[in-house]
Design an enzyme around this catalytic site. Structure first.
Site, PDB file in Angstrom:
ATOM      1  N   ASP A 197      -5.234  13.889 -18.271  1.00 30.73           N
ATOM      2  CA  ASP A 197      -5.642  12.510 -18.670  1.00 30.73           C
ATOM      3  C   ASP A 197      -5.031  12.156 -19.989  1.00 30.73           C
ATOM      4  OD1 ASP A 197      -6.596  10.041 -19.237  1.00 30.73           O
ATOM      5  OD2 ASP A 197      -8.388  10.474 -18.115  1.00 30.73           O
ATOM      6  N   LYS A 248      -6.089   0.830 -20.388  1.00 32.34           N
ATOM      7  CA  LYS A 248      -6.083   0.905 -21.586  1.00 32.34           C
ATOM      8  C   LYS A 248      -4.679   0.790 -22.491  1.00 32.34           C
ATOM      9  CE  LYS A 248     -10.029   2.178 -20.227  1.00 32.34           C
ATOM     10  NZ  LYS A 248     -10.364   3.637 -19.741  1.00 32.34           N
ATOM     11  N   ARG A 290       0.938  -1.185   0.153  1.00 31.10           N
ATOM     12  CA  ARG A 290       0.143  -0.018  -0.125  1.00 31.10           C
ATOM     13  C   ARG A 290       1.054   1.153  -0.020  1.00 31.10           C
ATOM     14  NH1 ARG A 290      -1.777   2.527   4.188  1.00 31.10           N
ATOM     15  NH2 ARG A 290      -1.821   0.896   5.718  1.00 31.10           N
ATOM     16  N   TYR A 330     -13.755  12.366 -19.917  1.00 32.56           N
ATOM     17  CA  TYR A 330     -14.241  10.954 -19.654  1.00 32.56           C
ATOM     18  C   TYR A 330     -15.160  11.015 -18.546  1.00 32.56           C
ATOM     19  CZ  TYR A 330     -13.712   6.112 -17.741  1.00 32.56           C
ATOM     20  OH  TYR A 330     -14.019   4.836 -17.049  1.00 32.56           O
TER      21      TYR A 330
HETATM   22  C1  PLP Z   1     -10.924   4.303 -18.833  1.00 31.08           C
HETATM   23  C2  PLP Z   1     -10.431   5.561 -18.441  1.00 31.08           C
HETATM   24  C3  PLP Z   1     -10.262   6.220 -17.371  1.00 31.08           C
HETATM   25  C4  PLP Z   1     -10.561   5.463 -15.948  1.00 31.08           C
HETATM   26  O1  PLP Z   1      -9.818   4.200 -15.784  1.00 31.08           O
HETATM   27  P1  PLP Z   1      -9.910   3.086 -15.112  1.00 31.08           P
HETATM   28  O2  PLP Z   1      -8.896   2.233 -15.178  1.00 31.08           O
HETATM   29  O3  PLP Z   1     -11.313   2.394 -15.813  1.00 31.08           O
HETATM   30  O4  PLP Z   1     -10.392   3.402 -13.715  1.00 31.08           O
HETATM   31  C5  PLP Z   1     -10.060   7.703 -17.186  1.00 31.08           C
HETATM   32  N1  PLP Z   1      -9.684   8.115 -18.187  1.00 31.08           N
HETATM   33  C6  PLP Z   1      -9.988   7.785 -19.473  1.00 31.08           C
HETATM   34  C7  PLP Z   1      -9.726   8.701 -20.580  1.00 31.08           C
HETATM   35  C8  PLP Z   1     -10.339   6.461 -19.686  1.00 31.08           C
HETATM   36  O5  PLP Z   1     -10.611   6.137 -20.959  1.00 31.08           O
END
Ligand code: PLP
Length: 383
Positions: free
Chosen positions: A174, A199, A48, A102
């Protein structure tokens, strides 16, 4: 080795490996221990605390890919996003969030931040004036997403970074849709880069993870919040992520190349009304995308002309999967209005331009011809 910066695929393959001193195996061993002997160190190892051997070493690969001093790996993209925000803002502070973005990030902000008395403004749009207009005396953080989900709008990273710097505001981005292969926001002035590693970093639709890359100073702050919030990733999954990231450069380049061809195919198709892809010359921010991305990525959206039913089209696909999530080696499509953006009101979706017929396309590594054939046969069935 020479001091010259290592190439992308070398970083993907080798940086952050743990040498198997005991057996001389080819890949990093996994250290699953949750308990480590006390040593004369400041912080003992504990999963953690984001500092087990696998966590610590894989962070080096992510930092190297994002040209950052340091990085941290999280249990999900949302753990990375929520921990980062909560590390930098407190009751009475204000944050600016880019619209569109998102759906999960927008839900987190709307549903959780009011409980902490943190104020927020969603921008009207993604032009620099939209950010300027939203700044208040108590603004502490600006969060952007480019290319954005699902319309692939492009925000001027350099302009937002410099606006924020001159107002003493922290910037987060992001970077999930681009991946570190095609966009390195820290080089453009952004403070903190966030990924849903679920992703492209993972890339095979079998890992839920997140990552943050930034300066040592910022990572240290995020670390302090992170150990309290508890969003770290298990070492087994860290090891899986390391394995996946060895091919990150190869995958994303192949996917982007496919996507550019698919976007051109769709654009020329007589039944397609519009294609949203920053690599197309008629995309409103095509030049901006060219100036801040190394290629245009593998995400796009498109709409059919009236006589084709989007849901029927998705159901008729045989090779391309109609499913949640994105960025895997397999191609997927979905209708954002029914899935990722279903929690927004009809009005909000309309104002963002997310129609019921809009289809988001995550292009995989399959042969281009097979993808085109699949799309063509599904269009015929959806007529
Ligand atoms: C999927 C996604 C997230 C969230 O990610 P998780 O791994 O599902 O928590 C955040 N930003 C974007 C652009 C995403 O495609």
């Amino acid at each position: 080795m020479s001091k010259e910066k290592l190439g992308l695929n070398t970083i993907c393959t080798h940086i952050g490996e743990i040498k198997d001193e005991q057996f001389k195996g080819a890949v990093s061993p996994i250290y699953m221990s949750t308990s480590y002997q006390f040593e004369d160190v400041e912080v003992k190892r504990y999963p953690r605390y984001f500092n087990t051997p696998n966590q610590e070493y894989l962070s080096k690969k992510i930092a190297a890919l994002e040209q950052a001093e340091a990085a941290m790996i999280f249990g999900s993209g949302m753990a990375a996003i929520s921990t980062t925000f909560l590390a930098f803002v407190k009751t009475g502070d204000h944050i600016i969030i880019q619209n569109p973005l998102y759906g999960g990030t927008s839900n987190f902000i709307r549903e959780e931040l009011p409980k902490y008395g943190i104020e927020f403004t969603f921008t009207e749009g993604y032009q620099i004036s939209d950010f300027e207009n939203a700044i208040q005396p108590n603004t502490k953080l600006i969060h952007i997403e480019t290319p954005s989900n699902p319309l692939l709008t492009i925000t001027d990273i350099r302009a937002v970074a410099s606006l924020a710097k001159s107002n003493n505001i922290i910037t987060t981005i992001d970077n999930t849709f681009a991946s570190p292969v095609i966009q390195n926001p820290i080089d453009l002035g952004i403070d903190i880069v966030i990924h849903s590693a679920t992703k492209y970093l993972g890339g095979h639709s079998d890992i839920l993870a997140g990552a943050v890359a930034a300066s040592e100073e910022h990572i240290n702050k995020i670390w302090h919040a992170g150990k309290n919030l508890g969003g770290s990733l298990s070492d087994f999954m860290v090891w899986m992520l390391e394995r996946s990231m060895k091919t990150l450069g190869l995958r994303v380049k192949a996917q982007s190349k496919n996507a550019k061809k698919l976007a051109k195919f769709l654009k020329k198709h007589p039944d397609v009304k519009h294609v949203y892809y920053p690599g197309l010359k008629d995309h409103p921010e095509h030049e901006l995308a060219t100036s801040q991305m190394k290629s245009y990525g593998a995400m796009m959206s498109f709409e059919f002309k009236k006589d084709i039913d989007a849901s029927k089209f998705l159901k008729s696909l045989e090779l391309i999967k109609s499913s949640m999530s994105l960025a895997g080696v397999e191609s997927t499509m979905l209708i954002p209005a029914l899935t990722s953006h279903s929690l927004l009101s009809q009005e909000e979706r309309d104002s963002l331009g997310i129609s019921h017929g809009l289809i988001r396309f995550s292009v995989g590594i399959e042969s281009k011809r097979d993808l085109i054939n699949d799309i063509e046969q599904a269009i015929e069935l959806a007529k």
